[in-house]
Write an enzyme that holds these catalytic residues in place. Structure first.
Site, PDB file in Angstrom:
ATOM      1  N   GLU A 111       0.793  -1.225   0.000  1.00  0.00           N
ATOM      2  CA  GLU A 111       0.000   0.000   0.000  1.00  0.00           C
ATOM      3  C   GLU A 111       0.828   1.278   0.000  1.00  0.00           C
ATOM      4  O   GLU A 111       0.498   2.222   0.716  1.00  0.00           O
ATOM      5  CB  GLU A 111      -0.935  -0.028   1.205  1.00  0.00           C
ATOM      6  CG  GLU A 111      -0.235   0.019   2.591  1.00  0.00           C
ATOM      7  CD  GLU A 111       0.112  -1.348   3.186  1.00  0.00           C
ATOM      8  OE1 GLU A 111       0.317  -2.308   2.413  1.00  0.00           O
ATOM      9  OE2 GLU A 111       0.179  -1.437   4.416  1.00  0.00           O
ATOM     10  N   HIS A 123      -8.038  -3.926  -1.308  1.00  0.00           N
ATOM     11  CA  HIS A 123      -7.288  -4.005  -0.048  1.00  0.00           C
ATOM     12  C   HIS A 123      -6.223  -2.899   0.025  1.00  0.00           C
ATOM     13  O   HIS A 123      -6.180  -2.129   0.985  1.00  0.00           O
ATOM     14  CB  HIS A 123      -6.662  -5.392   0.066  1.00  0.00           C
ATOM     15  CG  HIS A 123      -5.889  -5.606   1.323  1.00  0.00           C
ATOM     16  ND1 HIS A 123      -6.429  -6.178   2.453  1.00  0.00           N
ATOM     17  CD2 HIS A 123      -4.604  -5.326   1.634  1.00  0.00           C
ATOM     18  CE1 HIS A 123      -5.512  -6.226   3.396  1.00  0.00           C
ATOM     19  NE2 HIS A 123      -4.383  -5.716   2.930  1.00  0.00           N
ATOM     20  N   GLU A 124      -5.393  -2.821  -1.003  1.00  0.00           N
ATOM     21  CA  GLU A 124      -4.315  -1.813  -0.957  1.00  0.00           C
ATOM     22  C   GLU A 124      -4.890  -0.399  -0.947  1.00  0.00           C
ATOM     23  O   GLU A 124      -4.382   0.484  -0.262  1.00  0.00           O
ATOM     24  CB  GLU A 124      -3.331  -1.996  -2.115  1.00  0.00           C
ATOM     25  CG  GLU A 124      -2.699  -3.395  -2.234  1.00  0.00           C
ATOM     26  CD  GLU A 124      -2.238  -4.012  -0.924  1.00  0.00           C
ATOM     27  OE1 GLU A 124      -1.869  -3.261  -0.008  1.00  0.00           O
ATOM     28  OE2 GLU A 124      -2.258  -5.249  -0.806  1.00  0.00           O
ATOM     29  N   HIS A 142      -6.102   0.575   2.496  1.00  0.00           N
ATOM     30  CA  HIS A 142      -5.008   0.979   3.395  1.00  0.00           C
ATOM     31  C   HIS A 142      -4.810   2.500   3.389  1.00  0.00           C
ATOM     32  O   HIS A 142      -4.180   3.032   4.306  1.00  0.00           O
ATOM     33  CB  HIS A 142      -3.695   0.315   2.975  1.00  0.00           C
ATOM     34  CG  HIS A 142      -3.432  -1.015   3.604  1.00  0.00           C
ATOM     35  ND1 HIS A 142      -3.445  -1.233   4.965  1.00  0.00           N
ATOM     36  CD2 HIS A 142      -3.109  -2.217   3.047  1.00  0.00           C
ATOM     37  CE1 HIS A 142      -3.146  -2.512   5.217  1.00  0.00           C
ATOM     38  NE2 HIS A 142      -2.943  -3.134   4.060  1.00  0.00           N
ATOM     39  N   GLU A 168      -3.903  -4.420   9.107  1.00  0.00           N
ATOM     40  CA  GLU A 168      -4.305  -5.491   8.180  1.00  0.00           C
ATOM     41  C   GLU A 168      -5.726  -6.009   8.413  1.00  0.00           C
ATOM     42  O   GLU A 168      -6.447  -6.289   7.463  1.00  0.00           O
ATOM     43  CB  GLU A 168      -3.289  -6.634   8.232  1.00  0.00           C
ATOM     44  CG  GLU A 168      -1.876  -6.237   7.788  1.00  0.00           C
ATOM     45  CD  GLU A 168      -1.813  -5.663   6.371  1.00  0.00           C
ATOM     46  OE1 GLU A 168      -2.779  -5.812   5.603  1.00  0.00           O
ATOM     47  OE2 GLU A 168      -0.781  -5.045   6.051  1.00  0.00           O
ATOM     48  N   ASP A 195       8.347  -9.696   9.931  1.00  0.00           N
ATOM     49  CA  ASP A 195       7.880 -10.203   8.637  1.00  0.00           C
ATOM     50  C   ASP A 195       7.258 -11.601   8.754  1.00  0.00           C
ATOM     51  O   ASP A 195       6.425 -11.984   7.943  1.00  0.00           O
ATOM     52  CB  ASP A 195       9.044 -10.312   7.643  1.00  0.00           C
ATOM     53  CG  ASP A 195       9.297  -8.993   6.941  1.00  0.00           C
ATOM     54  OD1 ASP A 195       8.461  -8.079   7.063  1.00  0.00           O
ATOM     55  OD2 ASP A 195      10.340  -8.881   6.287  1.00  0.00           O
ATOM     56  N   TYR A 225      -4.956 -10.594   9.824  1.00  0.00           N
ATOM     57  CA  TYR A 225      -5.861 -10.319   8.701  1.00  0.00           C
ATOM     58  C   TYR A 225      -7.278 -10.813   8.993  1.00  0.00           C
ATOM     59  O   TYR A 225      -8.222 -10.037   9.068  1.00  0.00           O
ATOM     60  CB  TYR A 225      -5.346 -11.007   7.430  1.00  0.00           C
ATOM     61  CG  TYR A 225      -4.148 -10.353   6.809  1.00  0.00           C
ATOM     62  CD1 TYR A 225      -2.865 -10.632   7.262  1.00  0.00           C
ATOM     63  CD2 TYR A 225      -4.287  -9.461   5.761  1.00  0.00           C
ATOM     64  CE1 TYR A 225      -1.751 -10.038   6.681  1.00  0.00           C
ATOM     65  CE2 TYR A 225      -3.173  -8.859   5.164  1.00  0.00           C
ATOM     66  CZ  TYR A 225      -1.914  -9.155   5.633  1.00  0.00           C
ATOM     67  OH  TYR A 225      -0.818  -8.565   5.067  1.00  0.00           O
TER      68      TYR A 225
HETATM   69  N1  BES Z   1       0.911  -4.477   3.772  1.00  0.00           N
HETATM   70  C1  BES Z   1       0.661  -5.755   3.221  1.00  0.00           C
HETATM   71  C2  BES Z   1       1.901  -6.466   2.766  1.00  0.00           C
HETATM   72  C3  BES Z   1       2.916  -6.708   3.863  1.00  0.00           C
HETATM   73  C4  BES Z   1       2.518  -7.139   5.114  1.00  0.00           C
HETATM   74  C5  BES Z   1       4.251  -6.524   3.608  1.00  0.00           C
HETATM   75  C6  BES Z   1       3.462  -7.353   6.111  1.00  0.00           C
HETATM   76  C7  BES Z   1       5.196  -6.736   4.595  1.00  0.00           C
HETATM   77  C8  BES Z   1       4.809  -7.149   5.852  1.00  0.00           C
HETATM   78  C9  BES Z   1      -0.339  -5.681   2.069  1.00  0.00           C
HETATM   79  O1  BES Z   1      -1.306  -4.707   2.227  1.00  0.00           O
HETATM   80  C10 BES Z   1      -1.078  -6.978   2.032  1.00  0.00           C
HETATM   81  O2  BES Z   1      -1.769  -7.248   2.976  1.00  0.00           O
HETATM   82  N2  BES Z   1      -0.922  -7.762   0.979  1.00  0.00           N
HETATM   83  C11 BES Z   1      -1.615  -9.023   0.836  1.00  0.00           C
HETATM   84  C12 BES Z   1      -2.851  -8.849   0.035  1.00  0.00           C
HETATM   85  C13 BES Z   1      -4.107  -9.023   0.725  1.00  0.00           C
HETATM   86  C14 BES Z   1      -5.341  -8.894  -0.128  1.00  0.00           C
HETATM   87  C15 BES Z   1      -4.283  -9.903   1.861  1.00  0.00           C
HETATM   88  C16 BES Z   1      -0.711  -9.963   0.087  1.00  0.00           C
HETATM   89  O3  BES Z   1       0.377  -9.586  -0.290  1.00  0.00           O
HETATM   90  O4  BES Z   1      -1.097 -11.105  -0.112  1.00  0.00           O
HETATM   91 ZN    ZN Z   2      -2.619  -5.223   3.798  1.00  0.00          ZN
END
Ligand code: BES
Ligand code: ZN
Length: 627
Positions: free
Chosen positions: A298, A322-323, A326, A345, A400, A408
């Site tokens: 995002e 989703h993005e 955010h 999230e 991470d 989520y």
């Molecule tokens: N912000 C996250 C990606 C992220 C989370 C990067 C934690 C590093 C550490 C992003 O918004 C996200 O949630 N992406 C998901 C998509 C979603 C629809 C669940 C993904 O990458 O799968």
């Molecule tokens: Zn996210």
């Protein structure tokens, strides 16, 4: 036996605690960011100015970062910044008149996860509440965990190199020396020099009409946390979607992307109606090469997106919702530390699902809710109880690797529970007021609870108080009265899988033509355990799972292929693992190969051949899973 051991252990711990003279007190502070070395209570950064050369030959960024920092504590004479694998050439104090004087600095001990603190000594006479300008001349390492430097052959066009960043959670420090904590918000500007035929874009004011030429300037006037700093450089072009929305991508991907993400402008307008004004100006997407490690990121004004969403049927665009969402939950109101990640999230998953329901329909939103609920139940079997709380203790490990679908899906379910308890209208109003109240701030789970208590729990008597809410935040598992997502169409697909597995009807009669891609995923997930390899082959021949263009159908299928050792599809499985680099898609397939007990060696061979195309973060995750 197991219980007995636990009791003995507890007794031993108690004894040890009592007998030691210097009894250790638990000083854990849930509001403290254990993943940053920065002394941001002493000095806080307000603005960042970057001036960088992007060098594709050496895979390095080189130049300077100037931090405008306000002194909060008159006792403090050192500034500690976060770094990882950065070479620092000098640190200077810049006076109001613009003259530079060199400062002394040293590195602290390196930590495998957190990087290396950079400790800068200041002269004694700086007044409190004033700002200091620090200029650091530095360069990144080719191993920077935030940056991936792709050679031309790993791009769609195959002729130009491409570089992109991924700063969340704690990787910004590997391309900029700074206070790398979501608790600090900064505005930024950047001058970026690139090879003249390439375009640079950032999480800032990208002007779609920017001429190429190799010198670019960006401004980000809204204060953002460091994990939202982002840059990409490549053979990137722009195509508009709507008035305030558009797509950046390599030219080879532009048309497909414009088709796939055509609903972005409508999503933006709807989100504004529901949750208040969009605070960031334009909203564009950057579609990256396959090695982008996430579904989306995002980055403000410019979400970074995986090309694995290009299914050709717009079926995977909940990631875009989703993005975009955010832009409120996360970018506007930000989790204070990674321990409060559900505020980013979970809240965003709830919002994206609400947007999907209106832009498409309830059936689709329900299907997506059921699929993520299924993943939550699987995770709850794996994750230790103390990490199943929405807001657990978090002071070790790597942010991470943390949480997965707890933040989520459990977060989303919690908000759905509040919505059902207080009613949609009241809850929407509450959320819009929440975004307004905390705009451009960072908050803890406890601050959220306080606000919820004052503005909803105490205002509307629905028999839900702090106690119920605290169970969601601090207890493992799901409360008994948690909502259970349901979808009639997914139930039908699941029943079809069970009936077909039993031999109730012929393969040609599977009603798959009526199904959404989500229903197909659920069908695959619901196949009986004891199917023969012949029957799997028959299914594949009829429904073409191994050749699917839909990355989520492929994910579900190849997990099954690996779990069941359906070796007839292993060539296709290997192709799948080479086509995508997004962690969510490939990591569980590798894991399933290892866990079937026979194919760890094969998994290693496939990985060795494929890994040069993977992002360092995904590469590390798979390497760990294969150990
Ligand atoms: N912000 C996250 C990606 C992220 C989370 C990067 C934690 C590093 C550490 C992003 O918004 C996200 O949630 N992406 C998901 C998509 C979603 C629809 C669940 C993904 O990458 O799968
Ligand atoms: Zn996210």
């Amino acid at each position: 036996m197991k219980k007995m051991n636990l009791v003995l252990m507890a007794a031993a711990v108690l004894l040890a605690a009592c007998s030691s003279d210097t009894q250790e007190v638990d000083t854990y502070d849930p509001a403290h960011d254990y993943f940053s070395f920065a002394n941001s209570d002493d000095f806080v950064t307000e603005h960042l100015a970057l001036d960088l050369d992007v060098d594709f030959d050496s895979s390095e960024l080189r130049g300077s970062a100037t931090l405008v920092m306000r002194r909060l504590n008159e006792e403090a004479h050192e500034i500690i910044l976060d770094t990882r694998d950065l070479a620092i050439d000098s640190v200077e104090l810049i006076s109001a008149a613009g003259t530079a004087s060199a400062l002394e600095y040293r590195f602290g001990d390196e930590d495998e996860v957190r990087g290396t603190p950079l400790i800068i000594s200041l002269p004694g006479d700086l007044p409190v509440d004033e700002t200091v300008d620090l200029r650091l001349i530095y360069s990144t390492s080719p191993e920077s965990t935030a940056l991936q430097w792709l050679p031309p052959e790993l791009t769609a066009g195959g002729e130009h190199p491409l570089m992109f960043s991924q700063s969340q959670a704690i990787h910004a420090r590997s391309w900029v020396p700074l206070q790398d904590t979501p608790a600090v918000r900064i505005t930024y500007e950047a001058s970026i020099r690139t090879p003249s035929e390439l375009l640079a874009v950032m999480s800032a004011n990208n002007d779609p009409l920017t001429p190429r030429g190799g010198a670019y300037h960006f401004e980000m006037p809204q204060p953002i946390p460091s994990y939202l700093l982002a840059i990409a450089v490549g053979n990137i072009f722009f195509a508009p979607l709507g008035e305030d929305t558009g797509i950046y991508a390599e030219p080879e991907l532009l048309d497909d992307s414009v088709y796939e993400f055509a609903d972005t402008q409508a999503m933006l307008e709807l989100a504004e109606q529901m949750y208040g004004p969009y605070a960031w100006g334009r909203y564009d997407l950057l579609v990256l090469p396959p090695s982008f490690p996430y579904g989306g990121m995002e980055n403000p004004r410019l979400s970074f997106i995986t090309p694995s969403l290009l299914a050709g049927d717009r079926s995977l665009v909940s990631v875009i919702a989703h993005e975009l969402a955010h832009s409120w939950s996360g970018n506007l109101v930000t989790n204070a530390t990674w321990r409060d990640g559900w505020l980013n999230e979970g809240m965003t998953s709830y919002l994206d699902s609400r947007l999907m329901e209106i832009i498409y329909d309830k059936e689709r939103a329900d299907e997506e809710r059921v699929l993520s609920y299924r993943e939550l139940l699987l995770d709850l079997e794996r994750v230790p109880p103390e990490m199943q709380a929405l807001a657990p203790r978090l002071d070790t490990g790597d942010p991470d690797d943390f949480q997965g679908s707890i933040h989520y899906s459990k977060g989303q379910l919690f908000l759905q529970y509040l919505e059902e308890t207080f009613g949609r209208d009241a809850f929407d109003e509450f959320l819009a007021a929440y975004f307004d109240e905390f705009a451009f701030q960072t908050i803890t789970s406890e601050r959220f609870l306080e606000y919820l208590d004052a503005n909803l729990l105490q205002v509307m008597d629905r028999g839900v108080g702090r106690e119920q809410v605290e169970a969601w935040l601090y207890e493992p598992g799901l409360p008994e009265d948690a909502p259970v997502p349901e979808s009639a169409t997914l139930t039908a697909a699941r029943e079809a899988a069970i009936a077909w597995s039993r031999g109730d009807y012929a393969t040609a009669e599977i009603p798959s033509a009526d199904w959404s891609p989500h229903a197909t995923v659920h069908f695959i997930n619901s196949l009986a355990d004891d199917l023969s390899t012949e029957r799997l082959a028959e299914l594949d021949a009829a429904l073409g799972f191994s050749d699917t263009r839909n990355a989520e159908i492929g994910r579900a299928w190849f997990i099954q292929v690996a779990e069941r050792r359906h070796t007839a599809a292993y060539d296709q499985l290997e192709k799948y693992l080479n086509r995508y680099g997004r962690g969510r898609l490939i990591l569980p397939v590798y894991r399933a190969l290892v866990e079937n007990g026979e194919d760890a060696e094969l998994a290693r061979t496939i990985f060795e051949n494929a890994r040069s195309a993977y992002h360092p973060l995904v590469d590390a995750g798979i390497a760990k899973a294969l150990e």
